[in-house]
Design a protein around this motif. Structure first.
Motif, PDB file in Angstrom:
ATOM      1  N   ASP A 150       0.837  -1.216   0.058  1.00  0.00           N
ATOM      2  CA  ASP A 150       0.044   0.037   0.081  1.00  0.00           C
ATOM      3  C   ASP A 150       0.769   1.153  -0.199  1.00  0.00           C
ATOM      4  OD1 ASP A 150      -2.570  -1.388  -0.037  1.00  0.00           O
ATOM      5  OD2 ASP A 150      -2.656  -1.673   2.160  1.00  0.00           O
ATOM      6  N   GLY A 151       1.734   1.119  -0.817  1.00  0.00           N
ATOM      7  CA  GLY A 151       2.745   2.417  -0.869  1.00  0.00           C
ATOM      8  C   GLY A 151       4.021   2.636   0.237  1.00  0.00           C
ATOM      9  N   ARG A 152       3.732   1.789   1.407  1.00  0.00           N
ATOM     10  CA  ARG A 152       4.906   2.044   2.359  1.00  0.00           C
ATOM     11  C   ARG A 152       5.875   0.890   2.178  1.00  0.00           C
ATOM     12  NH1 ARG A 152       4.086   7.203   4.719  1.00  0.00           N
ATOM     13  NH2 ARG A 152       2.092   7.657   3.700  1.00  0.00           N
ATOM     14  N   GLY A 153       7.151   1.154   2.453  1.00  0.00           N
ATOM     15  CA  GLY A 153       8.152   0.248   2.339  1.00  0.00           C
ATOM     16  C   GLY A 153       8.195  -0.542   3.745  1.00  0.00           C
ATOM     17  N   TYR A 154       8.683  -1.709   3.755  1.00  0.00           N
ATOM     18  CA  TYR A 154       8.838  -2.244   4.826  1.00  0.00           C
ATOM     19  C   TYR A 154      10.334  -2.572   5.220  1.00  0.00           C
ATOM     20  CZ  TYR A 154       9.203  -6.427   7.902  1.00  0.00           C
ATOM     21  OH  TYR A 154       9.319  -7.302   9.086  1.00  0.00           O
ATOM     22  N   PRO A 155      10.821  -1.951   6.111  1.00  0.00           N
ATOM     23  CA  PRO A 155      12.203  -1.804   6.564  1.00  0.00           C
ATOM     24  C   PRO A 155      12.657  -2.983   7.414  1.00  0.00           C
ATOM     25  CG  PRO A 155      11.031  -0.587   7.874  1.00  0.00           C
ATOM     26  CD  PRO A 155       9.989  -0.672   6.934  1.00  0.00           C
ATOM     27  N   GLY A 156      11.781  -3.512   8.327  1.00  0.00           N
ATOM     28  CA  GLY A 156      12.163  -4.778   9.031  1.00  0.00           C
ATOM     29  C   GLY A 156      12.686  -4.111  10.464  1.00  0.00           C
ATOM     30  N   ALA A 157      12.703  -4.966  11.428  1.00  0.00           N
ATOM     31  CA  ALA A 157      12.910  -4.507  12.823  1.00  0.00           C
ATOM     32  C   ALA A 157      14.450  -4.007  12.816  1.00  0.00           C
ATOM     33  CB  ALA A 157      12.725  -5.788  13.896  1.00  0.00           C
ATOM     34  N   HIS A 158      15.508  -4.458  11.986  1.00  0.00           N
ATOM     35  CA  HIS A 158      16.888  -3.658  12.067  1.00  0.00           C
ATOM     36  C   HIS A 158      17.209  -2.923  11.014  1.00  0.00           C
ATOM     37  CE1 HIS A 158      16.137  -7.464  14.642  1.00  0.00           C
ATOM     38  NE2 HIS A 158      16.405  -6.797  15.598  1.00  0.00           N
ATOM     39  N   GLY A 159      16.062  -2.682  10.259  1.00  0.00           N
ATOM     40  CA  GLY A 159      16.672  -2.139   8.974  1.00  0.00           C
ATOM     41  C   GLY A 159      17.325  -2.976   7.824  1.00  0.00           C
ATOM     42  N   ALA A 160      17.135  -4.317   8.063  1.00  0.00           N
ATOM     43  CA  ALA A 160      17.745  -5.368   7.007  1.00  0.00           C
ATOM     44  C   ALA A 160      16.845  -6.113   6.439  1.00  0.00           C
ATOM     45  CB  ALA A 160      18.797  -5.926   7.970  1.00  0.00           C
TER      46      ALA A 160
END
Ligand code: ZN
Length: 308
Positions: A150-160
């Motif tokens: 939905d137009g939002r990126g998923y960075p993950g808990a640690h940015g990885a």
């Protein structure tokens, strides 16, 4: 009130793509600078801040209102805190780039990961437009992905998040820079395609693009190397599809320049593997190497939208 723009930078190991971007995603001005990473992270940081500052000044000189800055860097990126945690090719170790940019520019700033912001741009402005679940896969020297929902990126808990290149697709296979064997990146990146072809043919210097072209012409060694890479990629994409069930997979990066020589066999190889999975559409990226810079702009725009 003058028209708003954001300052956008995509910092790579060799070069920086920089632009002033309007809220609708159109580019007012763009420029490129060498990163010269060999100077060390302090000097690179200073260059980033200097370029961002001069772009903001340029916006004002052009009668525009710079409202925020977005910066994308490679490696592990803590987007929430705006820290470049680790990067092999730029040398960053815990650099608080968001805070530094805000202090220097006097503007809100956002920091993102180069491939994940590229994914954001392809999902919103490029080949994934209008789709809710998009996986962008950049295949170049390495392989990395970015999931956009939905137009939002998923960075993950640690940015990885999105390190699709380090999914093991050939246990015991080619050694990867990360220390594992048989990672997707070690089997199907542009770099590994070139290396495998050199090993087999004894001819060094052929790029992945050359291998694709020769494979399409029917050269047997090139065809084998290319097909192996395609099969490995299909295995990686099937794993991603099992996890994410996306509507569309957007293939970008240097290897995607092979166009249909990549897309057609990858589509066939994925189609041949699906069981319960719903097949994603597999398409080529549209924004080329502008994706990272446009994605940085989107990140900056989102950050001020979220704050207001
Ligand atoms: Zn790896």
């Amino acid at each position: 009130m003058s028209d708003p723009v954001v300052v956008a930078l995509d910092v790579g190991g060799t070069g920086m793509k920089c632009a002033l971007v309007r809220p609708d995603g159109t580019v007012h001005h763009e420029e490129r600078h060498p990163t010269r990473a060999e100077r060390g992270p302090e000097a690179v940081t200073e260059t980033i801040l200097g370029v961002a500052g001069s772009l903001a000044a340029r916006a004002r000189a052009d009668g525009l209102d710079p409202i925020a800055a977005g910066i994308a860097v490679p490696g592990v990126v803590d987007e929430l805190n705006g820290v470049a945690v680790w990067s092999a090719n730029v040398g960053f170790r815990d650099v608080p780039l968001k805070d530094l940019a805000e202090q220097r520019l006097g503007l809100p700033a956002a920091l993102g990961h180069d491939v994940r912001v590229g994914a954001l741009a392809e999902a919103r402005l490029g080949a994934g437009r209008g789709r809710r679940h998009v996986l962008f896969v950049a295949i170049g020297t390495g392989i990395a992905g970015g999931l956009v929902i939905d137009g939002r990126g998923y960075p993950g808990a640690h940015g990885a998040a999105g390190e699709l290149g380090h999914v093991v697709v050939r246990p015991g296979g080619a050694p990867c820079g990360c220390g594992l064997l048989g990672c997707l990146e070690a089997e199907a990146s542009a770099k590994s395609v070139g290396r495998k072809y050199a090993e087999l043919s004894g001819e060094s210097g052929a790029t992945a693009f050359d291998v694709a072209t020769r494979a399409a012409r029917g050269e047997e060694m090139a065809r084998r190397v290319w097909q192996d890479a395609v099969e490995a990629l299909a295995d990686g994409l099937l794993t991603a599809q099992a996890l994410y069930d996306v509507g569309v997979v957007v293939l970008g990066g240097g290897l995607a320049e092979a166009g249909d020589d990549l897309l057609l066999p990858v589509r066939a190889a994925v189609a041949g593997r699906v069981t319960f999975h719903r097949s994603p559409e597999i398409v080529r990226a549209e924004l080329g190497d502008a994706a990272g810079c446009l994605g940085s702009a989107l990140l900056a725009l989102d950050s001020v939208e979220g704050a207001s």
